[in-house]
Design a protein around this motif. Structure first.
Motif, PDB file in Angstrom:
ATOM      1  N   TYR A   1      -3.464   0.302  -3.567  1.00  0.00           N
ATOM      2  CA  TYR A   1      -3.326  -1.112  -2.969  1.00  0.00           C
ATOM      3  C   TYR A   1      -2.168  -1.848  -3.462  1.00  0.00           C
ATOM      4  O   TYR A   1      -1.484  -3.030  -2.556  1.00  0.00           O
TER       5      TYR A   1
ATOM      6  N   GLY B   1      -8.822   9.428  -2.800  1.00  0.00           N
ATOM      7  CA  GLY B   1      -8.735   9.523  -1.655  1.00  0.00           C
ATOM      8  C   GLY B   1      -9.936  10.729  -1.403  1.00  0.00           C
ATOM      9  O   GLY B   1     -10.998  10.763  -2.236  1.00  0.00           O
ATOM     10  N   ASP B   2      -9.846  11.592  -0.517  1.00  0.00           N
ATOM     11  CA  ASP B   2     -10.794  12.752  -0.422  1.00  0.00           C
ATOM     12  C   ASP B   2     -10.444  13.862  -1.203  1.00  0.00           C
ATOM     13  O   ASP B   2     -11.445  14.716  -1.370  1.00  0.00           O
TER      14      ASP B   2
ATOM     15  N   GLN C   1      -0.430  18.366   2.929  1.00  0.00           N
ATOM     16  CA  GLN C   1      -0.726  19.063   4.024  1.00  0.00           C
ATOM     17  C   GLN C   1      -0.585  20.444   4.083  1.00  0.00           C
ATOM     18  O   GLN C   1       0.197  21.244   3.398  1.00  0.00           O
TER      19      GLN C   1
ATOM     20  N   PHE D   1      -4.657   6.737  -3.238  1.00  0.00           N
ATOM     21  CA  PHE D   1      -3.801   5.604  -2.581  1.00  0.00           C
ATOM     22  C   PHE D   1      -3.814   4.485  -3.306  1.00  0.00           C
ATOM     23  O   PHE D   1      -4.636   4.391  -4.351  1.00  0.00           O
TER      24      PHE D   1
ATOM     25  N   PHE E   1       0.665   5.701  -0.474  1.00  0.00           N
ATOM     26  CA  PHE E   1      -0.496   7.004  -0.155  1.00  0.00           C
ATOM     27  C   PHE E   1       0.344   8.370  -0.503  1.00  0.00           C
ATOM     28  O   PHE E   1       1.426   8.480  -0.441  1.00  0.00           O
TER      29      PHE E   1
ATOM     30  N   LEU F   1      -5.731  12.976   2.276  1.00  0.00           N
ATOM     31  CA  LEU F   1      -5.288  11.976   1.317  1.00  0.00           C
ATOM     32  C   LEU F   1      -5.753  12.569  -0.201  1.00  0.00           C
ATOM     33  O   LEU F   1      -7.105  12.555  -0.391  1.00  0.00           O
TER      34      LEU F   1
ATOM     35  N   TYR G   1      -0.382  12.256   0.329  1.00  0.00           N
ATOM     36  CA  TYR G   1      -1.337  13.395   1.386  1.00  0.00           C
ATOM     37  C   TYR G   1      -0.664  14.694   0.799  1.00  0.00           C
ATOM     38  O   TYR G   1       0.561  14.958   0.387  1.00  0.00           O
TER      39      TYR G   1
ATOM     40  N   LEU H   1       3.209  14.614   1.076  1.00  0.00           N
ATOM     41  CA  LEU H   1       3.798  13.647   1.862  1.00  0.00           C
ATOM     42  C   LEU H   1       3.219  12.097   1.195  1.00  0.00           C
ATOM     43  O   LEU H   1       2.211  11.957   0.967  1.00  0.00           O
TER      44      LEU H   1
ATOM     45  N   GLY I   1      -4.163  24.128   9.111  1.00  0.00           N
ATOM     46  CA  GLY I   1      -5.362  24.330   9.561  1.00  0.00           C
ATOM     47  C   GLY I   1      -6.279  23.184   9.035  1.00  0.00           C
ATOM     48  O   GLY I   1      -7.426  23.073   9.501  1.00  0.00           O
ATOM     49  N   LEU I   2      -5.870  22.379   8.115  1.00  0.00           N
ATOM     50  CA  LEU I   2      -6.527  21.418   7.328  1.00  0.00           C
ATOM     51  C   LEU I   2      -5.856  20.013   7.606  1.00  0.00           C
ATOM     52  O   LEU I   2      -6.625  18.836   7.240  1.00  0.00           O
ATOM     53  N   GLY I   3      -4.735  20.011   8.257  1.00  0.00           N
ATOM     54  CA  GLY I   3      -4.053  18.635   8.383  1.00  0.00           C
ATOM     55  C   GLY I   3      -3.538  18.001   7.179  1.00  0.00           C
ATOM     56  O   GLY I   3      -3.194  18.749   6.442  1.00  0.00           O
ATOM     57  N   LEU I   4      -3.639  16.659   7.295  1.00  0.00           N
ATOM     58  CA  LEU I   4      -3.043  15.980   6.104  1.00  0.00           C
ATOM     59  C   LEU I   4      -4.266  15.077   5.495  1.00  0.00           C
ATOM     60  O   LEU I   4      -5.080  14.736   6.336  1.00  0.00           O
TER      61      LEU I   4
ATOM     62  N   ASN J   1       0.671  -0.998   0.261  1.00  0.00           N
ATOM     63  CA  ASN J   1      -0.019   0.173   0.068  1.00  0.00           C
ATOM     64  C   ASN J   1       0.814   1.304  -0.098  1.00  0.00           C
ATOM     65  O   ASN J   1       1.893   1.430   0.713  1.00  0.00           O
TER      66      ASN J   1
END
Lengths: 115, 113
Positions: free
Chosen positions: B50, B58-59, B37, B48, B33, B45, B35, B90, B40-43, B31
């Motif tokens: 498999y 992802g999102d 960053q 990704f 991925f 996705l 991301y 990342l 204020g929004l974090g990480l 797997n």
């Protein structure tokens, strides 16, 4: 699917004071929980993780976190912080038993330790 | 130790350019991925994978695509870079059966001007 909410975007504290960074999650399946730290201009470093067993998890640099299933929380604590703990902290969740699960992060909490 | 290597630490590209961000892992992880960053929004996705030649959205996949031709390499492609894609990117990898052993690269800070 899982989601994570970090309840505080910024936490200022004085050196040697205790600190708690709050994290709530939601999930329909059993989960693994993580706290990561990111120092300025550096990558992510794993602080600690909860997989199973004891709900109190100890990590590096004196941090610990408690898994509370009934409150769906995983708060991070340190009894006495240092200037060097100034960093951004991320809570994250992953499905425990789903093959190929993904890691979902919260928005991050900036911890600033003042002298 | 597993290593996840991102080819560039800093990258500056012009609007409209096609951009490739490369990620290589050396421990036979199925797997992988990508991301991004943002403050204020974090990480969040982006995509990704498999396994080889497999990919999942992802999102926030809009404006991105990926390529996984070999197990160890996962490329993120910005077909036509825009200023709102300025961010830290990342890469991470893990074994398919271990949903706790994520390893992250050091990140690529991309600036689109």
């Amino acid at each position: 699917a899982q989601s994570v909410t970090q309840l505080d975007s910024q936490v200022p504290v004085f050196e040697e004071a205790p600190v708690e960074l709050r994290c709530n999650y939601s999930s329909s399946v059993s989960v693994y929980l993580f706290w990561y730290v990111q120092y300025p201009n550096q990558g992510l470093q794993l602080l600690l993780k909860y997989l199973s067993g004891s709900t109190l998890v100890k990590g590096i640099n004196g941090f610990e976190a408690e898994f509370n299933k009934s409150q769906t929380s995983f708060h991070l604590r340190k009894p006495s912080v240092h200037i060097s703990d100034t960093a951004e902290y991320f809570c994250a969740v992953s499905g425990a038993e789903t093959s190929g699960s993904r890691l979902t992060f919260g928005e991050g909490t900036q911890l600033t330790v003042n002298p | 130790d597993v290593k996840v290597t991102q080819s560039s630490r800093y990258l500056v590209k012009r609007t409209g350019e096609k951009v490739f961000l490369e990620c290589v892992q050396d421990m036979d992880h199925e797997n992988m991925f990508w991301y991004r960053q943002d403050p204020g929004l974090g990480l969040r996705l982006i995509y990704f994978s498999y396994d080889v030649k497999m990919k999942e959205k992802g999102d926030i996949p809009e404006g991105y695509s990926v390529s996984r031709e070999k197990k160890e390499r996962f490329s993120l492609i910005l077909e036509s870079a825009s200023t709102n894609q300025t961010s830290m990117y990342l890469c991470a990898s893990k074994l398919d059966r271990e949903n706790y052993g994520y390893t992250f690269g050091s990140g690529t800070r991309l600036t689109v001007v």
